[in-house]
Structures are given as structure tokens and as C-alpha cells.
Design a protein around this motif. Structure first.
Motif, mmCIF file in Angstrom:
data_model
loop_
_atom_site.group_PDB
_atom_site.id
_atom_site.type_symbol
_atom_site.label_atom_id
_atom_site.label_comp_id
_atom_site.label_asym_id
_atom_site.label_seq_id
_atom_site.Cartn_x
_atom_site.Cartn_y
_atom_site.Cartn_z
ATOM 1 N N ALA A 206 6.326 1.376 -1.054
ATOM 2 C CA ALA A 206 5.063 1.128 -0.357
ATOM 3 C C ALA A 206 5.364 0.454 0.978
ATOM 4 N N VAL A 207 4.344 0.344 1.794
ATOM 5 C CA VAL A 207 4.396 -0.551 2.947
ATOM 6 C C VAL A 207 3.936 -1.933 2.462
ATOM 7 N N TYR A 208 4.726 -2.933 2.750
ATOM 8 C CA TYR A 208 4.436 -4.295 2.314
ATOM 9 C C TYR A 208 3.911 -5.109 3.491
ATOM 10 N N TYR A 209 2.799 -5.811 3.247
ATOM 11 C CA TYR A 209 2.139 -6.601 4.267
ATOM 12 C C TYR A 209 2.082 -8.069 3.846
ATOM 13 N N CYS A 210 2.269 -8.966 4.816
ATOM 14 C CA CYS A 210 1.962 -10.359 4.534
ATOM 15 C C CYS A 210 0.628 -10.702 5.201
ATOM 16 N N LYS B 55 -3.159 5.394 -1.759
ATOM 17 C CA LYS B 55 -3.646 4.359 -2.670
ATOM 18 C C LYS B 55 -4.235 3.189 -1.897
ATOM 19 N N GLU B 56 -5.030 2.390 -2.598
ATOM 20 C CA GLU B 56 -5.609 1.202 -1.990
ATOM 21 C C GLU B 56 -4.554 0.105 -1.860
ATOM 22 N N ARG B 57 -4.826 -0.831 -0.959
ATOM 23 C CA ARG B 57 -3.936 -1.980 -0.807
ATOM 24 C C ARG B 57 -3.965 -2.807 -2.087
ATOM 25 N N GLU B 58 -2.791 -3.199 -2.538
ATOM 26 C CA GLU B 58 -2.629 -3.825 -3.851
ATOM 27 C C GLU B 58 -2.015 -5.216 -3.693
ATOM 28 N N PHE B 59 -2.563 -6.168 -4.428
ATOM 29 C CA PHE B 59 -2.036 -7.532 -4.431
ATOM 30 C C PHE B 59 -0.652 -7.568 -5.075
ATOM 31 N N VAL B 60 0.258 -8.361 -4.464
ATOM 32 C CA VAL B 60 1.599 -8.536 -5.023
ATOM 33 C C VAL B 60 1.827 -9.992 -5.425
ATOM 34 N N ALA B 61 1.612 -10.919 -4.482
ATOM 35 C CA ALA B 61 1.886 -12.325 -4.776
ATOM 36 C C ALA B 61 1.193 -13.205 -3.751
ATOM 37 N N THR B 62 0.932 -14.463 -4.147
ATOM 38 C CA THR B 62 0.331 -15.413 -3.246
ATOM 39 C C THR B 62 0.906 -16.797 -3.493
ATOM 40 N N ILE B 63 0.834 -17.651 -2.469
ATOM 41 C CA ILE B 63 1.370 -19.001 -2.550
ATOM 42 C C ILE B 63 0.457 -19.933 -1.771
ATOM 43 N N ASN B 64 0.268 -21.145 -2.293
ATOM 44 C CA ASN B 64 -0.609 -22.067 -1.582
ATOM 45 C C ASN B 64 0.148 -22.690 -0.408
ATOM 46 N N GLN C 26 0.842 -1.187 0.000
ATOM 47 C CA GLN C 26 0.000 0.000 0.000
ATOM 48 C C GLN C 26 0.877 1.236 0.000
ATOM 49 N N ALA C 27 0.738 2.031 -1.042
ATOM 50 C CA ALA C 27 1.442 3.295 -1.144
ATOM 51 C C ALA C 27 0.554 4.396 -0.580
ATOM 52 N N PRO C 28 1.138 5.515 -0.158
ATOM 53 C CA PRO C 28 0.337 6.605 0.406
ATOM 54 C C PRO C 28 -0.750 7.062 -0.561
#
Length: 124
Positions: free
Chosen positions: A92-96, A43-52, A39-41
Motif C-alpha cells: 500500500a501507500v503509507y501515510y503519516c 481500497k479505502e484508507r485504512e488505520f495502521v497505528a497511532t501514538i499520543n 491505502q491500497a489501490p
């Protein structure tokens, strides 16, 4: 109580690399699908990557495909985001995030647990 703690953020020049880590508390990490969002200032939270949950399936956003790689080590309760060829627009701030069960997910509302975030700043 599930807790997620991200680390590895920082300031890097364009073209550089960072590796983010997210450690998940508890003994059921291998049962969670995991995701990275940013999430950048303003802006909405944005998908980056996912893993099963087994690590056999990954999915990356088009904006990071070929530059970022998600992976996980279930023995260490940790999910990683390797970020190469960083650009200023990656700042951005990166969240898991974690979600119990099978599959992999690109929408924030699919996830039950979130970390506090780690700042990534890419200078030009």
C-alpha cells in the motif's frame, strides 16, 4: 504551516522488514498526536497505528498487531513505523498524519495534517 515528509518505503520480500519515518516541520511536534494509515489501490484508507503526543500510549490495528510498532522521537520531530514479518497484503501507500492535542485516534477524519505518502510493496 505544518509539513509531514515520509520516507523508508520500498520493495521487500514477504517476511522482510522496513522502517518508515515521518519528519514533521515546526517546533510543536511534541504537541501532536500522530498516526499511520495505508491505502491500497481500489481500497479505502485504512488505520495502521497511532501514538499520543508523549509516546506513552500506542494503539495498533489488529491486522498489524505483533508485527508493526509505532514510536516517536520528539527531539527529532519524527514518528516511526517499524514493520516486521511483512506480507503481500501489506502492500500500500503509507501515510503519516498529525493532529494537535491530547489523545490518539484511529479515524482519518480526526487528523488535520497529512504527508504525501510512501509506497511499500511486498512481493510473495
Amino acid at each position: 504551516q505544518v509539513q509531514l515528509v515520509e520516507s523508508g518505503g520500498g520493495l521487500v520480500q514477504a517476511g522482510g522488514s522496513l522502517r518508515l519515518s515521518c519528519v514533521v516541520s515546526g517546533r510543536t511536534f511534541s504537541s501532536y498526536a500522530m498516526g499511520w494509515f495505508r491505502q491500497a489501490p481500489g481500497k479505502e484508507r485504512e488505520f495502521v497505528a497511532t501514538i499520543n503526543r508523549s509516546g506513552t500510549t500506542v494503539y495498533h490495528a489488529d491486522s498489524v498487531k505483533g508485527r508493526f510498532t509505532i514510536s516517536r522521537d520528539n527531539a527529532k520531530n519524527t514518528v516511526y513505523l517499524q514493520m516486521n514479518s511483512l506480507k503481500p497484503e501489506d502492500t500500500a501507500v503509507y501515510y503519516c498524519a498529525a493532529r494537535p492535542g491530547a489523545g490518539y485516534y484511529s479515524t482519518p477524519r480526526a487528523y488535520d495534517y497529512w504527508g504525501q505518502g510512501t509506497q511499500v510493496t511486498v512481493s510473495s
